[in-house]
Design a protein around this motif. Structure first.
Motif, PDB file in Angstrom:
ATOM      1  N   HIS A  44       0.896  -1.234  -0.100  1.00 52.75           N
ATOM      2  CA  HIS A  44       0.038  -0.061  -0.151  1.00 52.75           C
ATOM      3  C   HIS A  44       0.956   1.213  -0.049  1.00 52.75           C
ATOM      4  CE1 HIS A  44      -3.603  -2.511   0.742  1.00 52.75           C
ATOM      5  NE2 HIS A  44      -2.816  -3.119   1.764  1.00 52.75           N
ATOM      6  N   ALA A  45       0.392   2.216  -0.676  1.00 52.08           N
ATOM      7  CA  ALA A  45       1.372   3.409  -0.865  1.00 52.08           C
ATOM      8  C   ALA A  45       0.558   4.832  -0.753  1.00 52.08           C
ATOM      9  CB  ALA A  45       2.139   3.541  -2.137  1.00 52.08           C
ATOM     10  N   TRP A  46       0.972   5.855  -0.434  1.00 55.79           N
ATOM     11  CA  TRP A  46       0.587   7.028   0.088  1.00 55.79           C
ATOM     12  C   TRP A  46       1.421   8.114  -0.365  1.00 55.79           C
ATOM     13  CZ3 TRP A  46       0.514   2.928   3.128  1.00 55.79           C
ATOM     14  CH2 TRP A  46      -0.634   2.586   3.585  1.00 55.79           C
ATOM     15  N   CYS A  47       0.687   9.229  -1.051  1.00 59.23           N
ATOM     16  CA  CYS A  47       1.441  10.415  -1.021  1.00 59.23           C
ATOM     17  C   CYS A  47       1.267  11.266   0.008  1.00 59.23           C
ATOM     18  CB  CYS A  47       1.185  11.325  -2.412  1.00 59.23           C
ATOM     19  SG  CYS A  47       1.755  10.771  -3.922  1.00 59.23           S
ATOM     20  N   LEU A  48       2.438  11.612   0.706  1.00 59.22           N
ATOM     21  CA  LEU A  48       2.206  12.416   2.174  1.00 59.22           C
ATOM     22  C   LEU A  48       2.211  13.770   1.639  1.00 59.22           C
ATOM     23  CD1 LEU A  48       4.681  10.270   4.339  1.00 59.22           C
ATOM     24  CD2 LEU A  48       2.055  10.113   3.849  1.00 59.22           C
ATOM     25  N   MET A  49       1.190  14.757   1.819  1.00 59.23           N
ATOM     26  CA  MET A  49       0.988  15.864   1.486  1.00 59.23           C
ATOM     27  C   MET A  49       0.825  16.658   2.704  1.00 59.23           C
ATOM     28  SD  MET A  49      -1.242  15.769  -1.891  1.00 59.23           S
ATOM     29  CE  MET A  49      -0.850  14.379  -3.226  1.00 59.23           C
ATOM     30  N   PRO A  50       1.085  18.035   2.832  1.00 58.14           N
ATOM     31  CA  PRO A  50       0.636  18.879   3.824  1.00 58.14           C
ATOM     32  C   PRO A  50      -0.558  18.701   4.586  1.00 58.14           C
ATOM     33  CG  PRO A  50       1.817  20.130   2.245  1.00 58.14           C
ATOM     34  CD  PRO A  50       1.381  18.903   1.474  1.00 58.14           C
ATOM     35  N   ASP A  51      -1.668  18.278   3.461  1.00 59.67           N
ATOM     36  CA  ASP A  51      -2.931  18.045   4.306  1.00 59.67           C
ATOM     37  C   ASP A  51      -3.215  16.641   4.783  1.00 59.67           C
ATOM     38  OD1 ASP A  51      -2.978  17.097   1.819  1.00 59.67           O
ATOM     39  OD2 ASP A  51      -5.129  17.886   1.209  1.00 59.67           O
ATOM     40  N   GLY A  52      -2.355  15.749   4.635  1.00 59.87           N
ATOM     41  CA  GLY A  52      -2.379  14.410   4.982  1.00 59.87           C
ATOM     42  C   GLY A  52      -1.843  13.361   3.975  1.00 59.87           C
ATOM     43  N   ALA A  53      -2.476  11.926   4.292  1.00 56.50           N
ATOM     44  CA  ALA A  53      -1.808  10.976   3.382  1.00 56.50           C
ATOM     45  C   ALA A  53      -2.885  10.649   2.419  1.00 56.50           C
ATOM     46  CB  ALA A  53      -1.409   9.622   4.161  1.00 56.50           C
ATOM     47  N   HIS A  54      -2.617  10.641   0.895  1.00 52.60           N
ATOM     48  CA  HIS A  54      -3.472  10.310   0.016  1.00 52.60           C
ATOM     49  C   HIS A  54      -3.150   9.237  -0.296  1.00 52.60           C
ATOM     50  CE1 HIS A  54      -5.126  14.530  -0.585  1.00 52.60           C
ATOM     51  NE2 HIS A  54      -4.469  14.616   0.296  1.00 52.60           N
ATOM     52  N   GLN A  55      -3.982   7.922  -0.450  1.00 53.42           N
ATOM     53  CA  GLN A  55      -3.671   6.492  -0.671  1.00 53.42           C
ATOM     54  C   GLN A  55      -3.627   6.549  -2.111  1.00 53.42           C
ATOM     55  OE1 GLN A  55      -5.828   3.395   1.131  1.00 53.42           O
ATOM     56  NE2 GLN A  55      -4.406   1.863   0.317  1.00 53.42           N
ATOM     57  N   GLN A 111       0.294   5.708 -12.918  1.00 56.56           N
ATOM     58  CA  GLN A 111       0.197   6.704 -12.283  1.00 56.56           C
ATOM     59  C   GLN A 111       1.506   7.703 -13.240  1.00 56.56           C
ATOM     60  OE1 GLN A 111      -1.424   7.923  -9.738  1.00 56.56           O
ATOM     61  NE2 GLN A 111      -2.388   5.907  -9.221  1.00 56.56           N
ATOM     62  N   PRO A 112       1.203   8.015 -14.355  1.00 55.17           N
ATOM     63  CA  PRO A 112       2.486   8.703 -15.047  1.00 55.17           C
ATOM     64  C   PRO A 112       2.885   9.857 -14.570  1.00 55.17           C
ATOM     65  CG  PRO A 112       0.278   8.975 -16.224  1.00 55.17           C
ATOM     66  CD  PRO A 112       0.111   8.112 -14.962  1.00 55.17           C
ATOM     67  N   ALA A 113       2.355  10.658 -13.845  1.00 54.64           N
ATOM     68  CA  ALA A 113       2.751  11.905 -13.148  1.00 54.64           C
ATOM     69  C   ALA A 113       3.990  11.349 -12.059  1.00 54.64           C
ATOM     70  CB  ALA A 113       1.657  12.984 -12.698  1.00 54.64           C
ATOM     71  N   LEU A 114       3.306  10.530 -11.230  1.00 54.04           N
ATOM     72  CA  LEU A 114       4.112  10.003 -10.482  1.00 54.04           C
ATOM     73  C   LEU A 114       5.573   9.326 -10.686  1.00 54.04           C
ATOM     74  CD1 LEU A 114       3.978  10.496  -7.195  1.00 54.04           C
ATOM     75  CD2 LEU A 114       2.699   8.152  -6.980  1.00 54.04           C
ATOM     76  N   ASP A 115       5.158   8.592 -11.788  1.00 58.27           N
ATOM     77  CA  ASP A 115       6.516   7.986 -12.375  1.00 58.27           C
ATOM     78  C   ASP A 115       7.510   9.050 -12.801  1.00 58.27           C
ATOM     79  OD1 ASP A 115       5.524   5.395 -12.183  1.00 58.27           O
ATOM     80  OD2 ASP A 115       4.557   5.225 -14.030  1.00 58.27           O
ATOM     81  N   ALA A 116       7.119  10.104 -13.581  1.00 54.32           N
ATOM     82  CA  ALA A 116       7.964  11.190 -13.890  1.00 54.32           C
ATOM     83  C   ALA A 116       8.615  11.685 -12.541  1.00 54.32           C
ATOM     84  CB  ALA A 116       6.948  12.164 -14.862  1.00 54.32           C
ATOM     85  N   ALA A 117       7.894  11.876 -11.688  1.00 48.60           N
ATOM     86  CA  ALA A 117       8.329  12.553 -10.279  1.00 48.60           C
ATOM     87  C   ALA A 117       9.428  11.488  -9.762  1.00 48.60           C
ATOM     88  CB  ALA A 117       7.402  12.618  -9.225  1.00 48.60           C
ATOM     89  N   PHE A 118       9.194  10.265  -9.954  1.00 41.74           N
ATOM     90  CA  PHE A 118      10.276   9.211  -9.444  1.00 41.74           C
ATOM     91  C   PHE A 118      11.695   9.136 -10.390  1.00 41.74           C
ATOM     92  CE2 PHE A 118       7.352   6.929  -6.533  1.00 41.74           C
ATOM     93  CZ  PHE A 118       8.038   6.651  -5.678  1.00 41.74           C
ATOM     94  N   LEU A 119      11.492   9.482 -11.825  1.00 40.30           N
ATOM     95  CA  LEU A 119      12.435   9.496 -12.433  1.00 40.30           C
ATOM     96  C   LEU A 119      13.293  10.876 -12.326  1.00 40.30           C
ATOM     97  CD1 LEU A 119      14.150   8.014 -14.875  1.00 40.30           C
ATOM     98  CD2 LEU A 119      12.685   9.354 -16.413  1.00 40.30           C
ATOM     99  N   GLU A 120      12.633  11.954 -12.184  1.00 37.62           N
ATOM    100  CA  GLU A 120      13.235  13.178 -11.741  1.00 37.62           C
ATOM    101  C   GLU A 120      14.269  12.970 -10.456  1.00 37.62           C
ATOM    102  OE1 GLU A 120      11.960  17.830 -10.597  1.00 37.62           O
ATOM    103  OE2 GLU A 120      10.694  16.029 -10.097  1.00 37.62           O
ATOM    104  N   ALA A 121      13.525  12.319  -9.469  1.00 36.77           N
ATOM    105  CA  ALA A 121      14.142  12.373  -8.102  1.00 36.77           C
ATOM    106  C   ALA A 121      15.284  11.588  -8.110  1.00 36.77           C
ATOM    107  CB  ALA A 121      13.065  11.704  -7.056  1.00 36.77           C
ATOM    108  N   LEU A 122      15.498  10.479  -9.187  1.00 36.88           N
ATOM    109  CA  LEU A 122      16.627   9.577  -9.258  1.00 36.88           C
ATOM    110  C   LEU A 122      17.624  10.298  -9.874  1.00 36.88           C
ATOM    111  CD1 LEU A 122      17.992   7.049  -9.705  1.00 36.88           C
ATOM    112  CD2 LEU A 122      16.622   6.631 -11.934  1.00 36.88           C
TER     113      LEU A 122
END
Length: 401
Positions: A119-130, A137-148
């Motif tokens: 199970h995974a969540w994005c931890l944002m200022p307003d809480g955890a979004h599962q 999740q293409p936008a999240l995949d792009a964020a992972f590649l950027e982070a790498l």
């Protein structure tokens, strides 16, 4: 459903503090959790017991699916590495935090070995979004590649690792920029070869035209712009380099980017901007004498003689040698295109503090003659006459020092 490890736990709260402001948490962190059901009068209470926590070095997942794969494969650790992380890995639940700088969020994952569920969540200022892991999740995949890429060479695996990532993701502009950065670090004296590599993403870049480079400054990711700026500087495209390197304050730029920005500004005689860049650089790399040397010269060119003393002291503390500074003064400062009064100020100030090394490298007469050779004959004659008049006073000052 919320995470097993509640967001009020100290580990989550510490990460939240690191995410706030301009700070950044460690890129990838693992922790071990166990769950125990304790009988109570009203039923069973779930108690979460925490094991160890560890920062994971030298690896970062390039996508959300790879993030889940990391957990399933026990972080792809070798047996000896795994033994060192027993408190983390010998628990029922493996928890992972991945820092995504582009989103300024953590992606948090819990993998339950007993049920083989993740199970995974994005931890944002307003809480955890599962997250729904069954959906792409293409936008999240792009964020992972950027982070790498932003995490650096230890995570992307050097030239070989970048080659494999390119085979998988193609000539993504951040991967091409990472290959440019990698090659600049390994083959800094072959910028033309690095330019050919950059053509995979930016085929119109030319070493003869700065316009195309400067136009990219606002079109590409700031980190990519910084790497292109480093390349432009080594190709002699100073103005384009400055425009591109100025994007360093908008990304997690490597320290060398600030040093290069200082060099570009200094070459363009923008001394306040050069000082600001070198100050930023020595704030990160205080042990590098080159940073203090460049800051010292810029301070002297500006006439900031009092603060220049501090830069000279820090240069020496960082291991800089007076002999080396005297040699650079003679070989670089005196023949440069600096204004005559700037060269005179630098020579006079350093001469009073590097008397021994400077005298061993260059006599005062030769120094004056070098200045005379840089001006027209009439002015040179006036300088020689002024030197003859000033020599007694200079000798008297030198005796007092």
């Amino acid at each position: 459903m919320g995470p097993v490890l509640g967001l009020s736990h100290d580990w989550h709260r510490a990460r939240a503090l690191q995410r706030s402001g301009k700070g950044k948490p460690p890129p990838l962190v693992a922790a071990g959790l166990d769950v125990e059901l304790v009988p109570r009068a009203t039923g069973y209470e779930r108690i979460v017991k925490v094991g160890g926590m560890a920062i994971v070095f030298g690896a970062f997942p390039p996508s959300l699916a790879d993030f889940v794969g990391f957990a399933r494969a026990r972080l792809f650790l070798q047996p000896e590495q795994a033994r060192a992380l027993d408190p983390v890995l010998r628990t029922r639940i493996l928890a992972l935090w991945a820092w995504l700088p582009g989103l300024r969020q953590d992606c948090y994952l819990e993998f339950d070995r007993a049920t083989d569920e993740a199970h995974a969540w994005c931890l944002m200022p307003d809480g955890a979004h599962q997250l729904d892991l069954s959906v792409e999740q293409p936008a999240l995949d792009a964020a992972f590649l950027e982070a790498l890429v932003l995490t650096g060479p230890t995570s992307w695996g050097g030239e070989g690792g970048l080659g494999k990532l390119t085979e998988r993701f193609g000539n993504h502009h951040l991967l091409v920029a990472a290959r440019v950065a990698e090659r600049l670090d390994r083959r800094s004296r072959d910028p033309r070869g690095t330019l050919e590599l950059a053509h995979a993403a930016w085929p119109r870049l030319s070493e003869r035209d700065e316009t195309g480079w400067a136009d990219l400054a606002e079109q590409v990711h700031p980190w990519a712009a910084v790497q292109l700026g480093r390349l432009a500087l080594r190709l002699g495209l100073t103005r384009a380099a400055r425009v591109l390197l100025m994007r360093a304050d908008g990304t997690d730029a490597p320290p060398i980017a600030w040093f290069d920005l200082g060099q570009a500004n200094e070459a363009l005689d923008d001394l306040p901007a050069a000082v600001a860049a070198f100050v930023h650089y020595v704030g990160i790399r205080a042990s590098d004498p080159d940073g203090w040397r460049r800051l010292l010269i810029c301070r002297l060119r500006q006439g900031d003689l009092q603060v220049a003393d501090e830069a000279l002291r820090r240069w020496r503390e960082a291991g800089g040698k007076d002999d080396d500074l005297a040699e650079r003064l003679i070989s670089q400062v005196m023949p440069s295109r600096m204004r005559l009064h700037e060269r005179a100020a630098i020579s006079g100030w350093l001469g009073a503090r590097l008397d021994g090394p400077l005298a061993a490298s260059l006599t005062a007469e030769a120094l004056v003659e070098a200045c005379c050779n840089a001006v027209d004959p009439e002015r040179a004659e006036a300088l020689r006459a002024a030197w003859e008049l000033a020599r007694p006073a200079i000798a008297e000052d030198a005796a007092r020092l």
